[in-house]
Design a protein around this motif. Structure first.
Motif, mmCIF file in Angstrom:
data_model
loop_
_atom_site.group_PDB
_atom_site.id
_atom_site.type_symbol
_atom_site.label_atom_id
_atom_site.label_comp_id
_atom_site.label_asym_id
_atom_site.label_seq_id
_atom_site.Cartn_x
_atom_site.Cartn_y
_atom_site.Cartn_z
ATOM 1 N N SER A 2 0.830 -1.200 0.000
ATOM 2 C CA SER A 2 0.000 0.000 0.000
ATOM 3 C C SER A 2 0.863 1.248 0.000
ATOM 4 N N TRP A 12 -6.128 11.519 -8.661
ATOM 5 C CA TRP A 12 -6.931 10.825 -7.654
ATOM 6 C C TRP A 12 -8.077 11.685 -7.130
ATOM 7 N N TYR A 20 -11.354 2.896 -9.275
ATOM 8 C CA TYR A 20 -10.244 1.948 -9.189
ATOM 9 C C TYR A 20 -10.368 1.020 -7.980
ATOM 10 N N GLU A 21 -10.825 1.553 -6.851
ATOM 11 C CA GLU A 21 -11.006 0.694 -5.674
ATOM 12 C C GLU A 21 -12.108 -0.335 -5.909
ATOM 13 N N ILE A 24 -10.564 -3.091 -7.980
ATOM 14 C CA ILE A 24 -9.728 -3.923 -7.111
ATOM 15 C C ILE A 24 -10.595 -4.888 -6.308
ATOM 16 N N ASN A 52 -3.232 -4.998 -2.030
ATOM 17 C CA ASN A 52 -3.614 -4.111 -3.127
ATOM 18 C C ASN A 52 -3.152 -2.695 -2.839
ATOM 19 N N ARG A 53 -3.092 -1.904 -3.894
ATOM 20 C CA ARG A 53 -2.695 -0.507 -3.724
ATOM 21 C C ARG A 53 -3.131 0.334 -4.924
ATOM 22 N N LEU A 54 -3.213 1.634 -4.691
ATOM 23 C CA LEU A 54 -3.338 2.616 -5.758
ATOM 24 C C LEU A 54 -1.983 3.300 -5.856
ATOM 25 N N LYS A 55 -1.531 3.515 -7.066
ATOM 26 C CA LYS A 55 -0.212 4.123 -7.274
ATOM 27 C C LYS A 55 -0.201 5.544 -6.720
ATOM 28 N N ASP A 82 -0.583 0.203 -14.365
ATOM 29 C CA ASP A 82 -0.585 -0.222 -12.967
ATOM 30 C C ASP A 82 -0.978 0.906 -12.007
ATOM 31 N N ALA A 84 -3.646 0.898 -10.510
ATOM 32 C CA ALA A 84 -4.159 0.067 -9.419
ATOM 33 C C ALA A 84 -3.467 -1.280 -9.514
ATOM 34 N N VAL A 140 -6.121 -2.922 -14.187
ATOM 35 C CA VAL A 140 -5.494 -3.245 -12.907
ATOM 36 C C VAL A 140 -4.358 -4.218 -13.184
#
Length: 197
Positions: A2, A12, A20-21, A24, A52-55, A82, A84, A140
């Protein structure tokens, strides 16, 4: 895995974060269903855990600059696959491929690109199976790897990848040895799981 999201980042927006979430969440739910299905058939789970993560905004800007693009939402959506990411940790490499096969069968997901860094590791020793998946209109990156591949990657990130200075040659050599040993140990894990039945 994360990363902190910078609220000031133009990309964002609350709408983008939700989009995006949500993508995921859908992928993780599907992975859990696959794991449950495999467990019902074999009595063995194939997924140890997911991350998981958001860039981060800094990473997005740096990647756009590296690709010679403007710092704009439209460019980020087009050239960065990438934004997400979902990482799945399996017990052995057979399970990695089982999971990848099952993901390809899902009609709600579109697999855009695949890279097998297990059969063809990167020069630095990195191993993982990568898939770029499109779902709900966004892409993703899915990384599927074993526990030992993940341990190597985490160590390499701390000692080499995130360092501003070039690490000593001895560290680079030890990281390469670790990669080779972990590949052999992965084979041992597969053999033990096979014996367990």
């Amino acid at each position: 895995m994360s990363e902190k999201i910078d609220d000031r980042c133009e990309f964002w927006t609350p709408e983008n974060i939700y989009l995006y979430e949500d993508a995921i969440d859908k992928i993780i739910r599907y992975i859990k269903k696959i794991d449950e299905h495999v467990f019902e058939k074999s009595g063995n789970h194939i997924v140890r855990h997911t991350e998981n993560r958001l860039k981060s905004s800094e990473s997005i800007e740096e990647k756009l600059r590296r690709k010679g693009k403007t710092i704009a939402i439209s460019d980020a959506n087009k050239v960065i696959n990438d934004l997400a990411g979902v990482r799945v940790i399996c017990f052995d490499s057979r399970q990695v491929y089982t999971l990848a096969d099952e993901i390809r069968k899902n009609k709600k997901l579109t697999v855009i690109k695949e890279k097998d860094y297990i059969l063809h590791p990167k020069e630095n020793g990195y191993q993982s199976y990568h898939m770029i998946i499109e779902i709900s209109g966004v892409r993703v990156e899915l990384q599927i790897r074993t526990i030992l591949m993940d341990a190597w990657s985490s160590l390499e990130t701390v000692l080499v990848y995130k360092k501003k200075d070039i690490p000593p040659k001895e560290i680079i050599e030890k990281i390469h040895k670790f990669s080779k040993w972990s590949k052999k140990m992965d084979q041992m894990v597969e053999e033990m799981l096979e014996m367990k039945g």
